[in-house]
Motif scaffolding. Structure first.
Motif, mmCIF file in Angstrom:
data_model
loop_
_atom_site.group_PDB
_atom_site.id
_atom_site.type_symbol
_atom_site.label_atom_id
_atom_site.label_comp_id
_atom_site.label_asym_id
_atom_site.label_seq_id
_atom_site.Cartn_x
_atom_site.Cartn_y
_atom_site.Cartn_z
ATOM 1 N N LYS A 117 -14.649 -30.988 19.178
ATOM 2 C CA LYS A 117 -13.636 -29.976 18.868
ATOM 3 C C LYS A 117 -12.233 -30.515 19.082
ATOM 4 C CE LYS A 117 -16.367 -25.786 19.732
ATOM 5 N NZ LYS A 117 -16.555 -24.606 20.611
ATOM 6 N N GLU A 118 -12.032 -31.239 20.177
ATOM 7 C CA GLU A 118 -10.701 -31.769 20.482
ATOM 8 C C GLU A 118 -10.258 -32.801 19.446
ATOM 9 O OE1 GLU A 118 -8.455 -30.987 22.836
ATOM 10 O OE2 GLU A 118 -9.734 -29.279 23.364
ATOM 11 N N ILE A 119 -11.173 -33.670 19.069
ATOM 12 C CA ILE A 119 -10.822 -34.726 18.107
ATOM 13 C C ILE A 119 -10.497 -34.126 16.742
ATOM 14 C CG2 ILE A 119 -11.709 -36.731 16.852
ATOM 15 C CD1 ILE A 119 -13.348 -37.411 19.371
ATOM 16 N N THR A 120 -11.332 -33.214 16.272
ATOM 17 C CA THR A 120 -11.089 -32.595 14.952
ATOM 18 C C THR A 120 -9.826 -31.745 14.960
ATOM 19 O OG1 THR A 120 -12.619 -30.811 15.582
ATOM 20 C CG2 THR A 120 -13.511 -32.591 14.251
ATOM 21 N N LYS A 121 -9.565 -31.087 16.097
ATOM 22 C CA LYS A 121 -8.345 -30.286 16.211
ATOM 23 C C LYS A 121 -7.111 -31.173 16.167
ATOM 24 C CE LYS A 121 -6.098 -26.946 19.297
ATOM 25 N NZ LYS A 121 -6.199 -26.238 20.598
ATOM 26 N N LYS A 122 -7.196 -32.311 16.837
ATOM 27 C CA LYS A 122 -6.060 -33.232 16.895
ATOM 28 C C LYS A 122 -5.780 -33.866 15.531
ATOM 29 C CE LYS A 122 -3.236 -35.808 19.588
ATOM 30 N NZ LYS A 122 -2.164 -35.252 20.420
ATOM 31 N N LEU A 123 -6.848 -34.161 14.796
ATOM 32 C CA LEU A 123 -6.686 -34.840 13.507
ATOM 33 C C LEU A 123 -6.448 -33.867 12.355
ATOM 34 C CD1 LEU A 123 -9.482 -37.561 13.758
ATOM 35 C CD2 LEU A 123 -7.033 -37.879 14.019
ATOM 36 N N GLY A 124 -6.785 -32.586 12.563
ATOM 37 C CA GLY A 124 -6.628 -31.591 11.499
ATOM 38 C C GLY A 124 -5.191 -31.148 11.345
ATOM 39 N N SER A 125 -4.920 -30.535 10.212
ATOM 40 C CA SER A 125 -3.566 -30.048 9.945
ATOM 41 C C SER A 125 -3.660 -28.744 9.160
ATOM 42 C CB SER A 125 -2.772 -31.079 9.137
ATOM 43 O OG SER A 125 -1.544 -30.536 8.710
ATOM 44 N N PRO A 126 -3.065 -27.659 9.687
ATOM 45 C CA PRO A 126 -3.111 -26.373 8.968
ATOM 46 C C PRO A 126 -2.443 -26.435 7.604
ATOM 47 C CG PRO A 126 -2.229 -26.124 11.202
ATOM 48 C CD PRO A 126 -2.310 -27.581 10.927
ATOM 49 N N LYS A 127 -1.489 -27.358 7.465
ATOM 50 C CA LYS A 127 -0.764 -27.461 6.203
ATOM 51 C C LYS A 127 -1.588 -28.176 5.129
ATOM 52 C CE LYS A 127 3.743 -27.634 8.524
ATOM 53 N NZ LYS A 127 4.971 -28.440 8.731
ATOM 54 N N GLN A 128 -2.673 -28.798 5.551
ATOM 55 C CA GLN A 128 -3.504 -29.556 4.613
ATOM 56 C C GLN A 128 -4.952 -29.092 4.735
ATOM 57 O OE1 GLN A 128 -3.312 -33.779 5.187
ATOM 58 N NE2 GLN A 128 -4.252 -34.264 3.232
ATOM 59 N N PRO A 129 -5.295 -27.962 4.092
ATOM 60 C CA PRO A 129 -6.644 -27.406 4.235
ATOM 61 C C PRO A 129 -7.734 -28.358 3.742
ATOM 62 C CG PRO A 129 -5.440 -26.314 2.449
ATOM 63 C CD PRO A 129 -4.460 -27.176 3.170
ATOM 64 N N ASN A 171 -8.755 -31.997 3.628
ATOM 65 C CA ASN A 171 -8.385 -33.252 4.268
ATOM 66 C C ASN A 171 -9.577 -34.214 4.236
ATOM 67 O OD1 ASN A 171 -7.587 -35.332 5.941
ATOM 68 N ND2 ASN A 171 -6.669 -33.980 7.483
ATOM 69 N N PRO A 172 -9.653 -35.099 3.238
ATOM 70 C CA PRO A 172 -10.799 -36.018 3.123
ATOM 71 C C PRO A 172 -10.969 -36.900 4.353
ATOM 72 C CG PRO A 172 -9.467 -36.058 1.123
ATOM 73 C CD PRO A 172 -8.700 -35.274 2.136
ATOM 74 N N PHE A 173 -9.858 -37.306 4.961
ATOM 75 C CA PHE A 173 -9.936 -38.132 6.165
ATOM 76 C C PHE A 173 -10.644 -37.383 7.289
ATOM 77 C CE2 PHE A 173 -7.741 -39.201 10.253
ATOM 78 C CZ PHE A 173 -8.384 -40.423 10.459
ATOM 79 N N LEU A 174 -10.275 -36.121 7.481
ATOM 80 C CA LEU A 174 -10.906 -35.311 8.526
ATOM 81 C C LEU A 174 -12.386 -35.094 8.231
ATOM 82 C CD1 LEU A 174 -10.619 -33.686 11.126
ATOM 83 C CD2 LEU A 174 -9.930 -31.713 9.743
ATOM 84 N N GLU A 175 -12.724 -34.915 6.953
ATOM 85 C CA GLU A 175 -14.127 -34.737 6.583
ATOM 86 C C GLU A 175 -14.932 -35.974 6.942
ATOM 87 O OE1 GLU A 175 -15.661 -31.964 5.448
ATOM 88 O OE2 GLU A 175 -13.717 -31.068 5.917
ATOM 89 N N MET A 176 -14.367 -37.157 6.698
ATOM 90 C CA MET A 176 -15.055 -38.396 7.058
ATOM 91 C C MET A 176 -15.253 -38.492 8.563
ATOM 92 S SD MET A 176 -14.720 -41.594 8.494
ATOM 93 C CE MET A 176 -12.956 -41.707 8.635
ATOM 94 N N VAL A 177 -14.218 -38.130 9.313
ATOM 95 C CA VAL A 177 -14.329 -38.174 10.778
ATOM 96 C C VAL A 177 -15.404 -37.204 11.255
ATOM 97 C CG1 VAL A 177 -13.105 -37.733 12.936
ATOM 98 C CG2 VAL A 177 -11.935 -38.915 11.068
ATOM 99 N N LYS A 178 -15.473 -36.042 10.635
ATOM 100 C CA LYS A 178 -16.507 -35.071 11.012
ATOM 101 C C LYS A 178 -17.903 -35.621 10.759
ATOM 102 C CE LYS A 178 -13.894 -30.754 10.406
ATOM 103 N NZ LYS A 178 -13.744 -29.519 9.600
#
Length: 1142
Positions: free
Chosen positions: A556-568, A570-577
Motif C-alpha cells: 500500500k505504501e509503495i503504490t501510494k507513493k508512486l501513484g498520482s491522482p492527476k494521472q488515473p 499510469n502504466p508505470f504504476l500498473e507494472m509495479v503492482k
C-alpha cells in the motif's frame, strides 16, 4: 419541462378575462372573413412566434393565452384546408411545450378534440416527398420531446386517443423515413406504453397486426417500441398476446430468414428477450419459432450470432428446460472464429452458473474449460476468471452443498495446469487466481492455512507440480529484486551499470509485455536509487522475515507513493503492482507455518475434519508434510520457531516412512541456525538423526546424513560416530541389512570424502566390487517379465544398486581422477551394460534384476558425466553404450533413463552430446515415449537459446550451449548405432532419416540468426573429415558421409534459406571428427533415401528389441542379440563388402 407525469389542468391566476385576443406584431386578426391564402400567411407568422418562445417567457405566455385558446376552437380544428390544420397543429404542439407542465385547456372534451386533431395531422408523415413534410416532422418532434400525450392519462377516453395514435403511427411508417423519424415515434409510444391499459394495448396489437404489410419497415420500430426502455416491462399476458398475433402471420420466421442483416438482428433481439423473460412460455407454445430462433446461432452475420449468445444466459437462468437445446448451439459458438462470440459464450455460461450451478450441465462447463486454452488472451482470461469465481462460490464457500462442490472439484486442477503455459500473462493470472479465489489471502491465518492444506491434499500430481513451480518462480523473482536492491546500495562504477542492467532484464522477463516493461523497470531502479523510503519498504517486502501483514502495508505504501491522482491511467504504476503482486508474501509467514503445522498435527491426532473435506487422514498428513517440504525451500526462515521444530520432531517418530522423510527434508532445508538458536531442539534431534542414519530406511538414512551436514558445526565428529560402526559391520550374508549402511556410507563418501579417504578406497575395491558386485549369491526368479514392482526386487539386487551408487557418490565427492578410480568405475559400469546387467555372466540373475542393474549403470554414467573431470575420461564407446540404454528392451528402463537424462540436461550439467541421445527415441515403438523425447528436445533447445540470450558473454562456451551443435553429435551417434549395419540398406537409411528429422524438425522450426545455413555448413564440414573414433575404418567413414548426405537432404528439402552465408564457421568437436589426409568423395544418397524401396532380409533393429507395452506384468520376452556382451564389437569382425546401391 415536459408532461412526463400527468398534471392537474388549472387556469392561470392572472388569466385575462376580457376575452381580447392579442396577436403577434404584424399579424392581423385570423377569422373566417379572410381568404385561405391570407389565413395561411398569418398562421405562419403565429407559428414562428410560438416556435421562438420558451417556457420562461412568462409575460408572453400571459399575453398570448387567449390566442392559444382561440387556436383550439372548432373553427380551426375542423377547418377544411389541410395546410391550415397543419399550421394550427404546429401551434398547438408549441403551446403544450410553452405552457408545460400545465396546459391552458381545462375541458376534458376539448383536450380529447385537440389530441385527436393532432393525431390526424400525423398522417401527413406518410408522404416523405411532400413539400410540407418538414412541418409534419416538426410536429412529431415537438409532441415526442414534450411528451404531450401524457396529459391524456387522466381523461376517460384516453384509450381511444392512444389507440388512434398507435394505429396512425403504424400506418404511416415506411422505408422512406430516416432514423430520426423512427426515434421520435418510438419516444412518443414508449412514453405511454407502460401506463396504458389492457384494452388499449389489445387495440394497439390489432393495429400492428393490420399493418403487417409494412413488415420490412416496421421491424426496428416494433422492437424499439416494445423493449427500448430498460424499465419498460409489458405484462406477460399482453406480450404473449402480441407474439401470438405476430406468429399467426408467420412474421418472425419470415424476418429471421430475411436477407437484411439489420432486420434479422432486430428480430433476434426482440425474440431473445421474449424467450428469456421470466415465466415466458413462448418456447413451449411455439416450438417452430424457437427452433427458427436457435438457427440464428449459426447466422452468417456476426452481430446476430453475438446477440443470440448474449441472451443465452437469460434462457438458462429462467428456463432450465431449454438448456439441452442451447447446449448444442453454444458448443458450436464456443469455437466461433469471432473472438467476441467465444468470449460471450463464456460470459453467458458463467453468469448462469453463478446464479445457480444446477442451471448448467457438465458439458456447458466443459466449454468454459476448453476456452482456457483459447488462442486469444481476452477469451482465456474470461474463462479462467469465470471458473475461479464458480470454484470460490461452490467449493470454498459451499453455497450449494457437497454435491455441487464435488461437481466442480476439477476446476482447481485445471486452473493450476495453465501455469504450464508459456505465456507470462497466463501464469500471472493463475497466481492472481490462486491468491484471490483458490486460497483467498484475506482469510484469517488459521482459515487460510486450512484452505491451503486441503487444497494441496486434493490436487492431482500435475497441479501440485504447477503450484510448487509457482512458489519457486515467485521466490526466484523475490531474490532477483533483493539482488537489485543490494546492487543499488553499491558505489557506482562501470560494472555497476552493467550489473543493474542485467538484473533489470531478468526482472523484466518475469512481467507482462517485456518490450514495454523494460523501460518501467529501469525507471523503478532509478526511483529506488533516489527514494530511500520506497527502497526501505521494498527491502522489507523481500526480506525472508516479512510477515503477511507487513507485506500488505508495504504494498500500500509503495503504490501510494508512486501513484498520482492527476494521472488515473499510469502504466508505470500498473507494472509495479504486477511486480509487487508476484513478490509479496501474502500467504506464508512464520504465523502461517505454525498454523499449518497445527493443522497437520490435528490430522495426526485424528481431530481434523479430513473425511469431511474429501480426503483420508493418511493422505492429508502426507500432503501436508509434502506442502511443508516445498515451503521449506521457498520460505525457510518462516520455519524458525520452537513450536514448528518440536512438531517436526514428533513427525520423525511416526511409523509412516513418507512422513518421517518429509520431516527430515524440512529440517535439512530450514535448520541452518537451529544449533545456535534452538539448542534444546538440537540435543533431542541429533540422536534421532544418528539412529536413522544407522538403522532407518534407506531414504531416511540419506536425509539424516544431509541434515547433520547442513545443521551442525561439529559434523566431522558426528560423521565418524556413524561411519566407523557401519563400515565394520558390513556383511554380505544378510543383504536386507546391507542396504541402509551402503546408502549412508555413500552419502558420507560424497559429503566427507577426505575424512574417510583411505577406508573408502579399500571399501570400494574390496567389498563393493569383489564381494558384492562380482558375486551372484542367490539365483533370481525365473520369469519372462522384464520388470517387477519395487517391493518384489531381490535384496541382493537392491544392495548391488546401492553399491554402484556408493562408488559414484564417492567419485563425485572426490572430484578428481588422480587415482584413476574414475576409469575403473566407468569400465565396471560399461561392463554391466555390455553384459545386459549380468556382470558375472553366470546366468543366475533374473531378467527383472538385470533390467534394474542396466538402469542403475546407465544412470551412474550420467551422474559422472555431469562432473567435468569424469566427462573428460568417458570414451566414445562408453558414451555410446550409455546412450543405447534409451533403447533398452524394457520399457521402464527406457522411461526412467530418459527422465534422468532430461533432469541433467535441464540443469545444464550434462554436456551437449547427451542431448543427441534423444534422437535414438525416434523409432521407439511406444508413442508416449516418442512424445516425451520430443518434449525433452523442445524444452532443452528452448532452454539453451534462452540462456544464450540472457548471457551474451558466454561466447567461449558456445559449442557447449548452442543447440545447433547437437547435430554433429547426433550424426556421429547414428553412424555408430549397432542397428545401422548395411550402408546400402534403404530401410535402415530411412530410419536414419527419421532419427535426424526428429531433432532437426525442432532445430529448424525457427531460422534464428540464419541457423539453417549454419547447420548446412556444419554438415558440409563433417563430410570433409573422418570419423574420430575409427579414422582408418573405410566402412565407418562411408557411413559417416552417408548420414551427412541424409542430413543435407533434410536441410535442403525443409529450408529455403539454407544456401545463404553461414553466420559463423562451425567448430566441430575434435574427439568425434578428425581432418583426413585425403578427402573421400562418395556418391550422394539423397535421392535413394526418399525412394519407397523395400528391403528384404532386414537385420533385427532396436525397434524389434524394445518392449511395446509399459506395464510391469508383461510376459513378452523379445530376443535381444544386440544386448550381448559384445554390443559394440570391433567393426573389423562384422565388416561387409559394400557398394552404394545408387
Amino acid at each position: 419541462i415536459s408532461f412526463s407525469k400527468p398534471k392537474p389542468m388549472a387556469h392561470s391566476k392572472n388569466r385575462a378575462t376580457d376575452g381580447k385576443i392579442t396577436y403577434p406584431p404584424g399579424v392581423k386578426e385570423i377569422s373566417d372573413k379572410i381568404s385561405k391564402e391570407e389565413m395561411v400567411r398569418r398562421l405562419k407568422m403565429v407559428v414562428k412566434t410560438f416556435m421562438d418562445m420558451d417556457q420562461d417567457s412568462e409575460e408572453e405566455k400571459e399575453l398570448y393565452l387567449n390566442l392559444a385558446l382561440h387556436l383550439a376552437s372548432d373553427f380551426f380544428l375542423k377547418h377544411p384546408d389541410k395546410d391550415v390544420r397543419l399550421l394550427v397543429a404546429c401551434c398547438l404542439a408549441d403551446i403544450f411545450r410553452i405552457y408545460a407542465p400545465e396546459a391552458p385547456y381545462t375541458s376534458p372534451d376539448k383536450l380529447k378534440d385537440i389530441f385527436m386533431f393532432i393525431t390526424r395531422q400525423l398522417k401527413g408523415l406518410e408522404d416523405t416527398k411532400s413539400a410540407q413534410f418538414n412541418r409534419y416532422f416538426y410536429l412529431l418532434e415537438n409532441i415526442a420531446w414534450v411528451k404531450s400525450y401524457n396529459i391524456c392519462f387522466e381523461l376517460e377516453d384516453s384509450n381511444e386517443i392512444f389507440t388512434q395514435l398507435y394505429r396512425t403511427l403504424f400506418q404511416v411508417i415506411n422505408n422512406g423515413h430516416n432514423q430520426k423519424v423512427h426515434m421520435h415515434m418510438v419516444d412518443l409510444m414508449s412514453s405511454i406504453v407502460c401506463e396504458v391499459c389492457d384494452s388499449c394495448m389489445h387495440e394497439c396489437y390489432r393495429s400492428v397486426r393490420n399493418c403487417l404489410s409494412h413488415v420490412p419497415y416496421l421491424t426496428s420500430c416494433l422492437y424499439s417500441f416494445v423493449f427500448m426502455q430498460s424499465t419498460m416491462t409489458l405484462r406477460l399476458n399482453q406480450l404473449n398476446g402480441f407474439i401470438q398475433s405476430l406468429c399467426c402471420n408467420e412474421w418472425p420466421q419470415a424476418s429471421l430468414s430475411s436477407n437484411d442483416n439489420d432486420e434479422r438482428l432486430q428480430v433476434v433481439k426482440l425474440l431473445a428477450k421474449m424467450f428469456g423473460a421470466k415465466d415466458s412460455e413462448l418456447a413451449s407454445q411455439n416450438k417452430p419459432l424457437w427452433q427458427c430462433y436457435l438457427g440464428r446461432f449459426n447466422d452468417i452475420h456476426v452481430p446476430v450470432r453475438l446477440e443470440c449468445v448474449k441472451f443465452a444466459s437469460h434462457c438458462l437462468m429462467n428456463h432450465p428446460d431449454l438448456a439441452k437445446d442451447l447446449t448444442e448451439y453454444l458448443k458450436v459458438r464456443s469455437h466461433d472464429p469471432e473472438e467476441a462470440i467465444r468470449h460471450d459464450v463464456i460470459v453467458s455460461i458463467v453468469t448462469a452458473s453463478k446464479k445457480d450451478l444446477s442451471l448448467v450441465n457438465d458439458q456447458l462447463l466443459n466449454f468454459v474449460r476448453e476456452r482456457t486454452l483459447d488462442k486469444r488472451w481476452r477469451v482465456r482470461k474470461e474463462a479462467m476468471m469465470g471458473l475461479a469465481q464458480i470454484y470460490k462460490k461452490y467449493a470454498l464457500q459451499a453455497e450449494a452443498g457437497k454435491e455441487a462442490a464435488k461437481q466442480i472439484s476439477w476446476i482447481k486442477d485445471k486452473l493450476l495446469h495453465i501455469y504450464y503455459q508459456n505465456s507470462i500473462d497466463d501464469r500471472l493470472l493463475v497466481e492472481r487466481i490462486f491468491a484471490q479465489y483458490l486460497v483467498p489471502h484475506n482469510l484469517e491465518t488459521t482459515e487460510r492455512m486450512k484452505c491451503l492444506y486441503y487444497l494441496y491434499a486434493t490436487l492431482d500430481g500435475n497441479a501440485v507440480k504447477a503450484l510448487n513451480e509457482m512458489w519457486k518462480c515467485q521466490n526466484m523473482l523475490r531474490h532477483h529484486v533483493k539482488d537489485l536492491l543490494d546492487l543499488i546500495k553499491q558505489p557506482k562504477s562501470d560494472s555497476y551499470s552493467k550489473a543493474v542492467f542485467s538484473k533489470v532484464m531478468v526482472i523484466t522477463r518475469n512481467l507482462p509485455d517485456p518490450g514495454k516493461t523494460q523501460d518501467f523497470v529501469k525507471k523503478l531502479a532509478q526511483v529506488l536509487e533516489e527514494d530511500e523510503k520506497i527502497r526501505k519498504q521494498l527491502e522489507t517486502l523481500v526480506s525472508p522475515s516479512c510477515s503477511c501483514k507487513q507485506a500488505e502495508v508495504c504494498v500500500k505504501e509503495i503504490t501510494k507513493k508512486l501513484g498520482s491522482p492527476k494521472q488515473p491511467s499510469n502504466p508505470f504504476l500498473e507494472m509495479v503492482k504486477f511486480l509487487l503482486e508476484r513478490i509479496a508474501p501474502v500467504h506464508i509467514d512464520t504465523e502461517s507455518i505454525s498454523a499449518l503445522i497445527k493443522q497437520v498435527n490435528k490430522s495426526i491426532e485424528g481431530t481434523a475434519d479430513d473425511e469431511d473435506e474429501g480426503v483420508s487422514t493418511e493422505q492429508a498428513i502426507r500432503a501436508g508434510l509434502e506442502l511443508l517440504k516445498v515451503l521449506s525451500f521457498t520460505h525457510p526462515v518462516s520455519f524458525h520457531s520452537a513450536e514448528t521444530f518440536e512438531s517436526l520432531l514428533g513427525c520423525l517418530k511416526m511409523d509412516d516412512e513418507k512422513v518421517a522423510e518429509a520431516a527430515l527434508q524440512i529440517f535439512k532445508n530450514t535448520g541452518s541456525k537451529l544449533e545456535e538458536s534452538f539448542p534444546h531442539i538440537k540435543s533431542v534431534l541429533l540422536p534421532v538423526l544418528q539412529q536413522k542414519a544407522k538403522k532407518g530406511p534407506p531414504r531416511q538414512a540419506k536425509y539424516a546424513i544431509h541434515c547433520i551436514h547442513a545443521m551442525f558445526s561439529n559434523r566431522d565428529t558426528h560423521f565418524a560416530q556413524i561411519f566407523e560402526p557401519l563400515h565394520k559391520s558390513l556383511d554380505t550374508d544378510n543383504m536386507e541389512q546391507l542396504i541402509t549402511p551402503l546408502t549412508t556410507l555413500g552419502h558420507l563418501a560424497m559429503l566427507a570424502p577426505e575424512q574417510f579417504a583411505a577406508p573408502l578406497k579399500s571399501l570400494v575395491a574390496n567389498f563393493i566390487v569383489k564381494d558384492l558386485l562380482m558375486n551372484d549369491r542367490i539365483p533370481g526368479k525365473k520369469t519372462t517379465k522384464l520388470w517387477v514392482p519395487d517391493d518384489e526386487v531381490s535384496p541382493e539386487t537392491l544392495a548391488k544398486i546401492q553399491g554402484l551408487k556408493l562408488m559414484v557418490r564417492w567419485l563425485l565427492g572426490v572430484k578428481n581422477n588422480q587415482s584413476k578410480s574414475g576409469n575403473s568405475t566407468l569400465r565396471m559400469l560399461t561392463a554391466i551394460l555390455s553384459s545386459d546387467g549380468d556382470l558375472t555372466e553366470q546366468g543366475k540373475m533374473g531378467k527383472p534384476d538385470m533390467s534394474r542393474l542396466r538402469l542403475a549403470a546407465g544412470c551412474a554414467v550420467l551422474r559422472l558425466a555431469q562432473e567435468p573431470c569424469y566427462h573428460e575420461i568417458i570414451t566414445l564407446e562408453q558414451y555410446q553404450l550409455c546412450a543405447l540404454v534409451i533403447n533398452d528392451e524394457c520399457y521402464q528402463v527406457r522411461q526412467a533413463f530418459a527422465q534422468k537424462l532430461q533432469k541433467g540436461l535441464c540443469r545444464l550439467r550434462l554436456p551437449l552430446e547427451y542431448l543427441a541421445v534423444f534422437t535414438l527415441c525416434a523409432k521407439d515403438p511406444v508413442k508416449e515415449r516418442r512424445a516425451h523425447a520430443r518434449q525433452c528436445l523442445v524444452k532443452n533447445i528452448n532452454l539453451r537459446r534462452e540462456y544464450l540470450k540472457q548471457h551474451a558473454a558466454v561466447s567461449e562456451k558456445l559449442i557447449s550451449l548452442l543447440p545447433e551443435y547437437v547435430v554433429p553429435y547426433a550424426i556421429h551417434l547414428l553412424v555408430h548405432d549397432p542397428d545401422y549395419v548395411k550402408v546400402q540398406d534403404i530401410e535402415q537409411l530411412k530410419d536414419i532419416k527419421e532419427a535426424l528429422w526428429f531433432v532437426l524438425e525442432i532445430l529448424m522450426a525457427k531460422n534464428e540468426n540464419n541457423s539453417h545455413a549454419f547447420i548446412r555448413k556444419m554438415v558440409e564440414n563433417i563430410k570433409q573429415t573422418k570419423d574420430g573414433q575409427c579414422p582408418d575404418d573405410p566402412k565407418i567413414n562411408e557411413k559417416l558421409y552417408t548420414v551427412c548426405d541424409v542430413a543435407m537432404n533434410i536441410v535442403i528439402s525443409k529450408s529455403t534459406t539454407y544456401s545463404l552465408e553461414s553466420p559463423k564457421d562451425p567448430v566441430l568437436p575434435a574427439r568425434y571428427f578428425t581432418q583426413p589426409d585425403k578427402v573421400l568423395n562418395y556418391s550422394n544418397v539423397l535421392g535413394a533415401v526418399n525412394k519407397p524401396l523395400s528391403a528384404t532380409g532386414k537385420l533385427q533393429t532396436k525397434l524389434s528389441r524394445m518392449e511395446t507395452i509399459s506395464n510391469a506384468s508383461s510376459n513378452s520376452n523379445p530376443s535381444s542379440p544386440g544386448r550381448s556382451k559384445g554390443r559394440l564389437v570391433s567393426q573389423k569382425k562384422t565388416a561387409h563388402s559394400y557398394t552404394l546401391p545408387f
